[in-house]
Design an enzyme around this catalytic site. Sequence first.
Site, PDB file in Angstrom:
ATOM      1  N   LYS A 198      51.799  39.487  30.141  1.00 35.44           N
ATOM      2  CA  LYS A 198      51.819  40.909  29.764  1.00 35.44           C
ATOM      3  C   LYS A 198      50.456  41.196  29.127  1.00 35.44           C
ATOM      4  CE  LYS A 198      52.233  43.760  26.944  1.00 35.44           C
ATOM      5  NZ  LYS A 198      51.118  44.745  26.695  1.00 35.44           N
ATOM      6  N   GLY A 251      46.791  38.161  19.554  1.00 32.71           N
ATOM      7  CA  GLY A 251      46.803  39.551  19.111  1.00 32.71           C
ATOM      8  C   GLY A 251      46.775  39.603  17.598  1.00 32.71           C
ATOM      9  N   GLU A 254      50.043  41.088  12.510  1.00 32.47           N
ATOM     10  CA  GLU A 254      51.245  41.938  12.352  1.00 32.47           C
ATOM     11  C   GLU A 254      52.197  41.761  13.547  1.00 32.47           C
ATOM     12  OE1 GLU A 254      49.867  45.917  12.250  1.00 32.47           O
ATOM     13  OE2 GLU A 254      51.881  46.758  12.087  1.00 32.47           O
ATOM     14  N   GLU A 273      47.560  33.092  18.372  1.00 32.97           N
ATOM     15  CA  GLU A 273      46.120  33.227  18.079  1.00 32.97           C
ATOM     16  C   GLU A 273      45.957  34.613  17.479  1.00 32.97           C
ATOM     17  OE1 GLU A 273      43.583  31.148  18.479  1.00 32.97           O
ATOM     18  OE2 GLU A 273      44.657  29.530  19.483  1.00 32.97           O
ATOM     19  N   CYS A 307      37.890  38.309  17.283  1.00 33.56           N
ATOM     20  CA  CYS A 307      38.709  37.650  16.261  1.00 33.56           C
ATOM     21  C   CYS A 307      37.895  36.726  15.368  1.00 33.56           C
ATOM     22  CB  CYS A 307      39.836  36.880  16.927  1.00 33.56           C
ATOM     23  SG  CYS A 307      39.233  35.661  18.099  1.00 33.56           S
ATOM     24  N   GLU A 404      41.419  42.776   8.113  1.00 37.65           N
ATOM     25  CA  GLU A 404      40.709  42.687   9.393  1.00 37.65           C
ATOM     26  C   GLU A 404      40.477  44.097   9.929  1.00 37.65           C
ATOM     27  OE1 GLU A 404      42.644  41.497  13.092  1.00 37.65           O
ATOM     28  OE2 GLU A 404      40.991  40.133  13.488  1.00 37.65           O
TER      29      GLU A 404
HETATM   30  P1  NAD Z   1      48.013  43.731  19.194  1.00 36.87           P
HETATM   31  O1  NAD Z   1      48.704  42.712  18.369  1.00 36.87           O
HETATM   32  O2  NAD Z   1      48.201  45.142  18.876  1.00 36.87           O
HETATM   33  O3  NAD Z   1      48.444  43.568  20.734  1.00 36.87           O
HETATM   34  C1  NAD Z   1      48.310  42.338  21.417  1.00 36.87           C
HETATM   35  C2  NAD Z   1      49.304  42.309  22.561  1.00 36.87           C
HETATM   36  O4  NAD Z   1      50.615  42.349  22.014  1.00 36.87           O
HETATM   37  C3  NAD Z   1      49.193  43.496  23.518  1.00 36.87           C
HETATM   38  O5  NAD Z   1      49.414  43.059  24.834  1.00 36.87           O
HETATM   39  C4  NAD Z   1      50.333  44.399  23.056  1.00 36.87           C
HETATM   40  O6  NAD Z   1      50.839  45.234  24.077  1.00 36.87           O
HETATM   41  C5  NAD Z   1      51.379  43.369  22.656  1.00 36.87           C
HETATM   42  N1  NAD Z   1      52.395  43.863  21.715  1.00 36.87           N
HETATM   43  C6  NAD Z   1      52.301  44.892  20.832  1.00 36.87           C
HETATM   44  N2  NAD Z   1      53.467  45.047  20.166  1.00 36.87           N
HETATM   45  C7  NAD Z   1      54.305  44.080  20.636  1.00 36.87           C
HETATM   46  C8  NAD Z   1      55.647  43.708  20.329  1.00 36.87           C
HETATM   47  N3  NAD Z   1      56.371  44.360  19.423  1.00 36.87           N
HETATM   48  N4  NAD Z   1      56.179  42.649  20.980  1.00 36.87           N
HETATM   49  C9  NAD Z   1      55.467  41.965  21.894  1.00 36.87           C
HETATM   50  N5  NAD Z   1      54.197  42.279  22.238  1.00 36.87           N
HETATM   51  C10 NAD Z   1      53.624  43.324  21.605  1.00 36.87           C
HETATM   52  O7  NAD Z   1      46.481  43.308  19.180  1.00 36.87           O
HETATM   53  P2  NAD Z   1      45.270  44.053  19.891  1.00 36.87           P
HETATM   54  O8  NAD Z   1      44.976  45.295  19.135  1.00 36.87           O
HETATM   55  O9  NAD Z   1      45.512  44.125  21.361  1.00 36.87           O
HETATM   56  O10 NAD Z   1      44.101  42.972  19.658  1.00 36.87           O
HETATM   57  C11 NAD Z   1      43.413  42.836  18.468  1.00 36.87           C
HETATM   58  C12 NAD Z   1      43.946  41.678  17.639  1.00 36.87           C
HETATM   59  O11 NAD Z   1      43.928  40.471  18.412  1.00 36.87           O
HETATM   60  C13 NAD Z   1      43.088  41.396  16.425  1.00 36.87           C
HETATM   61  O12 NAD Z   1      43.913  41.187  15.318  1.00 36.87           O
HETATM   62  C14 NAD Z   1      42.360  40.110  16.807  1.00 36.87           C
HETATM   63  O13 NAD Z   1      41.923  39.343  15.717  1.00 36.87           O
HETATM   64  C15 NAD Z   1      43.371  39.415  17.635  1.00 36.87           C
HETATM   65  N6  NAD Z   1      42.737  38.411  18.498  1.00 36.87           N
HETATM   66  C16 NAD Z   1      42.850  37.087  18.158  1.00 36.87           C
HETATM   67  C17 NAD Z   1      42.222  36.105  18.929  1.00 36.87           C
HETATM   68  C18 NAD Z   1      42.326  34.648  18.561  1.00 36.87           C
HETATM   69  O14 NAD Z   1      41.977  33.810  19.392  1.00 36.87           O
HETATM   70  N7  NAD Z   1      42.772  34.297  17.371  1.00 36.87           N
HETATM   71  C19 NAD Z   1      41.500  36.479  20.067  1.00 36.87           C
HETATM   72  C20 NAD Z   1      41.400  37.842  20.381  1.00 36.87           C
HETATM   73  C21 NAD Z   1      42.043  38.798  19.589  1.00 36.87           C
END
Ligand code: NAD
Length: 502
Positions: A198, A251, A254, A273, A307, A404
Amino acid sequence: MNAVPKLPALAAATNAFLARKHQLFIDGKWLAAVDGRRFDVFDPATGETIATAAAGEAADIDAAVRAARAAFEGPWSKFTAAERSRVLWKLADLVEQNAQELIELEIVDSGLPMALAQYVVRGVVPEFFRYYAGWPTKIEGATIPAAPQGKRPGDAITFTLREPLGVVGAITPWNSPLPMVMLKLGPALATGCTLVLKPAELAPLTALRIAELCSEAGVPPGVVNVVTGFGEAAGAALAAHPGVDKIAFTGSTEVGRLIVKAAAGNLKKVTLELGGKSPIVVFPDADLEQVIPAAARACYFLQGQNCMAGTRLFVHDEVHDKVVEGIAQIARAMKLGPGLDPSSEFGPLISAEHRQRVMRFVDAGKREGGELVCGGTAPSRPGYFLQPTLFARMKNDMTPVREEIFGPVLCVQSFGDADLAQVARDANSTIYGLSGSVWTRDIGKAMQMVHRIDSGQVAVNMHAAIDAAVPFGGNKQSGWGREFGKEGLEPYLKTKAVTVTW
Ligand code: NAD
């Protein structure tokens, strides 16, 4: 304000892909979402819609999970390790052969600058798949000199099998979308798992294209499925689905917490991650010629939507002003513009909403007493641009230092001749622990800081030392588990202990 440039034309293959009516990729077929809903995909450099995608929901996730289970138990389970290697190697070749299209899709979908998109698509992604292509034939169990129920040597043998975990649900974010998908695909295909992916709703295009390339590389139908859609619908349904054995999530912290709760129903395995707020610590003996551009890059790379971004800079008093001025000069000179213009150094943020969120942190920094050295405003041009922003005189308890931001906001704090333990305590004073760097020519000081910084990755005299072979992941609330390297295979495997007597 930077002038809006005339952009090079997109390749024919890119235009042809954008013109398609994108569907879900389930069991090797393009399918409409069950309820027929769709959403717009837009270019963050212009705000214009460039495509639409199917908005999958629970019923679509269910169909994809069933296809993934059938493929896991069926044709994919008959592939030899060497055959899985060949598939991954072919996938790397196909990424290279379709590089121009993937580069352009990645740019218009997520706002990557051209040089970075080139580096990612021509370098990082094929190298990563080739690295994981080396693993299938080397995943081995062990023989154990055990004596269960008092068996004597020669009367029994105990060994372990490393088996693929099963159906993996992969949920990925929008920053650098193709590498985020790559990180799940490589170990899943290497170990013999199947995948329901997804991708982020804000940048779903290269996930759809790579699924197609997987088929071309010889991956049987059902092994790689892509359900585009929103997090609360498709993502939540995948995290909760009882037919999924593991969630590999990248992601925000939260949403990571929501994933853990959703996964509890069938106690599926979870790797996370998550977010970061990584420190860069600069001692007075560091080579400032190196430090200044590297610190600017560490924060402003990917417009700070990264990230592992180094967003908290701790600089010794002696060199503080020089470092701040050097970074400010770089930030002021950065050329903002769409990634398709090869001369752009700094792209847009992903969306209007995200830019507003970042601006709220800039406002908080000003309100709470930070010194805004440069940036902090949005230029009046189409797209979601924001100038690279630098705050000095920040303190650990200020909002932009604690949270962040996921945008181009670098917060500088200074330190005097405090003991290293105090500098490390300050560097560790957030809920995150993803990356970090220490800059000094004194190896003893460097190693003491490496020992004290609580994060999954620390580099000395560089920031974000990423390589396919090097494990990467978070301590504290930056995540569970590791990706990359041999360790990145582990969450996709399970161990079966076998004892045979005769
Ligand atoms: P996000 O958490 O909003 O979304 C990530 C994914 O989760 C998306 O595909 C989204 O549709 C899905 N999602 C949202 N709500 C959900 C739910 N209730 N249940 C299941 N899936 C759900 O994050 P974002 O805004 O897309 O990305 C930014 C974040 O990602 C930042 O916090 C960043 O630090 C983190 N990130 C971490 C790494 C790592 O390797 N640690 C790498 C890249 C990004």
